[in-house]
Design an enzyme around this catalytic site. Structure first.
Site, PDB file in Angstrom:
ATOM      1  N   CYS A  81       0.898  -1.277  -0.001  1.00 17.74           N
ATOM      2  CA  CYS A  81      -0.034   0.144   0.004  1.00 17.74           C
ATOM      3  C   CYS A  81       0.755   1.308  -0.003  1.00 17.74           C
ATOM      4  O   CYS A  81       1.618   1.312  -1.124  1.00 17.74           O
ATOM      5  CB  CYS A  81      -0.958   0.084   1.483  1.00 17.74           C
ATOM      6  SG  CYS A  81      -2.298   1.054   0.943  1.00 17.74           S
ATOM      7  N   HIS A  98      -3.695  -5.289   1.106  1.00 17.83           N
ATOM      8  CA  HIS A  98      -3.426  -5.662   2.382  1.00 17.83           C
ATOM      9  C   HIS A  98      -3.839  -7.301   2.619  1.00 17.83           C
ATOM     10  O   HIS A  98      -4.838  -7.942   2.085  1.00 17.83           O
ATOM     11  CB  HIS A  98      -4.414  -4.905   3.533  1.00 17.83           C
ATOM     12  CG  HIS A  98      -3.997  -3.480   3.434  1.00 17.83           C
ATOM     13  ND1 HIS A  98      -2.816  -3.290   4.094  1.00 17.83           N
ATOM     14  CD2 HIS A  98      -4.407  -2.303   2.854  1.00 17.83           C
ATOM     15  CE1 HIS A  98      -2.552  -1.791   3.715  1.00 17.83           C
ATOM     16  NE2 HIS A  98      -3.539  -1.115   3.190  1.00 17.83           N
TER      17      HIS A  98
END
Length: 504
Positions: free
Chosen positions: A330, A440
């Site tokens: 991310c 994630h």
């Protein structure tokens, strides 16, 4: 309409989340339909539901303990700090904007109808609601328009169990002082006290328990031990960051940036024998890891500048040049690119240079990507080539769009589960020994973490065939059962059930 019980604490990190999760598991085991609830959560660790809505991970953990699908009405307000005085405000799973603490305090009364609507939806669907408070109910400067502690308990007509942390010391002052600072109607809501994180011979504590009951006027319904279990932490108060810095056969270093988020992504590596997972904040802590992970962050640009100022960026670049495996997730993936631009002022504003390890440009925008995904690793060469064809599942949650330039190749092909037509797309990038992804929980499936460790072991000439992990979901289920067993042994569940039935 469901019966409710509320867990409040004398301070942050007193163990409210864990006690609430344990009760969720116990009630489930006893045959009740149970759901967790926390009206307002402040944390950088968040989760995306199957509807593409964002909520705090503490209630996700509690929902898992209760054996139900996490839903955003379990945590209708999520505050994600952007700096020391402001937060991104998320209501009903969607971003409504950034606010200073003062502005949010003024705005908060408008949110209570939304909080009660979410609570009522749960109350209509379940037998028991386990409500978690936040911080302490005795923060007298914050009691006006309270929507998360006694204000919520009153609206839900929920009896309160007050938890104190003996591990930090001063638990008697914590509990008695908190009760004394409450208004009379609030004191009447407190039906029991719990001493949490106790180590040692309980008989030595018994005289103190008697005095605590006499001076507070409240019964102690349990002395919970310091339980050696591992469930996902709520926020950066986690003790994982201060854990063992010893180096294992396979050594993985996570850069602990100031605004680190979703660090639970890396928990699967902790389950693997012979693997060390270390969080580092200074160059001298980095040592010579086999893999460096750049984690998610609430403010990519400022955390990259922090790395640049304290020398960690230069250290990572040097390790990358020597062949060390680098993986960004991310915000960490965004840092690995060439440029980060923020024309809308979503983060720090302006444009800065990235680390230049991947030919990727990122532009931040107001729209937030929130989606659950599944897919496979594809087209990888080099160190992690054995990931090709391995399945992955997780979620995206980020502000910004990253565009691959010449030379970069996507890391995975994923399907967006939130899109109506289940849209396929490419994710992430890799080049040489550097990899990045927006997903994630990308390491959660057992085979993903195992293949990475095996690839590192192969490079080092280490036999990793015995260094296997477990499926992370399976592991968590065993931990919830251990948590429930530990609390059953040390809490007076008969009295807690009576408190639940009596109400307020």
């Amino acid at each position: 309409m469901a019966k409710a019980i509320m867990i409040q604490g004398t301070m942050s990190n007193a163990g409210k989340s864990l006690i609430a999760a344990g009760l969720c598991r116990i009630f489930k085991q006893d045959g009740y339909r149970v759901a967790p609830f926390k009206s307002q959560n402040m944390a950088l660790n968040s989760y995306i539901t199957k509807e593409g809505l964002e909520m705090g991970r503490a209630q996700v953990m509690q929902a898992e303990a209760a054996g139900i699908e996490p839903a955003v009405n379990m945590n209708p307000i999520l505050l994600k700090p952007t700096n020391d005085t402001g937060s991104q405000v998320i209501v009903g799973g969607e971003v409504i904007g950034n606010m200073s603490a003062r502005d949010y305090f003024k705005y908060k009364p408008q949110l209570f109808p939304k909080v009660m609507k979410a609570y009522q939806e749960l109350s209509d669907a379940y037998d028991i609601i386990v409500i978690e408070g936040a911080g302490s109910p005795a923060e007298i400067n914050l009691k006006a328009d309270d929507i998360v502690n006694m204000g919520m308990a009153k609206r839900a007509k929920a009896p309160v169990l007050l938890v104190g942390d003996i591990d930090r010391g001063g638990v008697f002052a914590q509990l008695i002082g908190t009760v004394m600072l409450l208004e009379e109607d609030e004191k009447n809501l407190v039906k029991g006290l719990i001493i949490n994180k106790f180590r040692g011979d309980k008989s030595i504590l018994d005289p103190g328990v008697v005095m605590l009951e006499e001076r507070s006027g409240k019964p102690v319904v349990g002395v919970a031990p310091y339980l050696d279990i591992e469930v996902e932490d709520e926020d950066s108060l986690t003790e994982r960051f201060d854990g063992n810095q010893e180096v294992g056969f396979i050594d993985i270093a996570v850069i602990r940036v100031p605004r680190i988020s979703n660090f639970t992504d890396f928990n699967p590596f902790e389950r693997m024998p012979g693997v060390s997972l270390r969080y580092v904040t200074r160059v001298n802590e980095l040592k010579t890891p086999d893999m460096i992970i750049l984690p998610g962050t609430k403010n990519t640009m400022e955390d990259l500048l922090w790395m640049r100022q304290n020398g960690l960026e230069a250290a990572v670049l040097k390790k990358a040049a020597s062949g060390t495996l680098i993986f960004g997730v991310c915000g960490g993936y965004q840092m690995l690119g060439e440029t980060l631009s923020d024309p809308m002022g979503v983060e720090a504003g302006g444009t800065i240079q990235g680390m230049g390890l991947l030919p990727v440009d990122t532009v931040f925008a107001d729209d937030k990507t929130r989606t659950r995904v599944y897919g496979t690793f594809e087209g990888i060469q080099g160190t992690l080539c054995e990931l090709n064809g391995i399945k992955l599942e997780g979620y995206e949650i980020h502000m910004g769009i990253s565009t691959l330039k010449d030379g970069a190749k996507p890391l995975t092909r994923i399907t967006d589960m939130s899109a109506g037509d289940y849209e396929e797309k490419e994710d992430g990038a890799w080049m040489g020994n550097v990899y990045g992804s927006y997903v994630h929980s990308i390491f959660d499936k057992e085979e993903v973490a195992e293949r990475i460790v095996q690839a590192i072991g192969k490079r080092k000439g280490i036999d990793t065939t015995q260094m296997t992990g477990v499926d992370y979901q399976t592991f968590k289920e065993t931990q919830y059962d251990l948590l429930a067993a530990g609390l059953r042994e040390h809490l007076d569940m008969k009295r807690i059930y009576e408190i639940l039935e009596e109400g307020v």
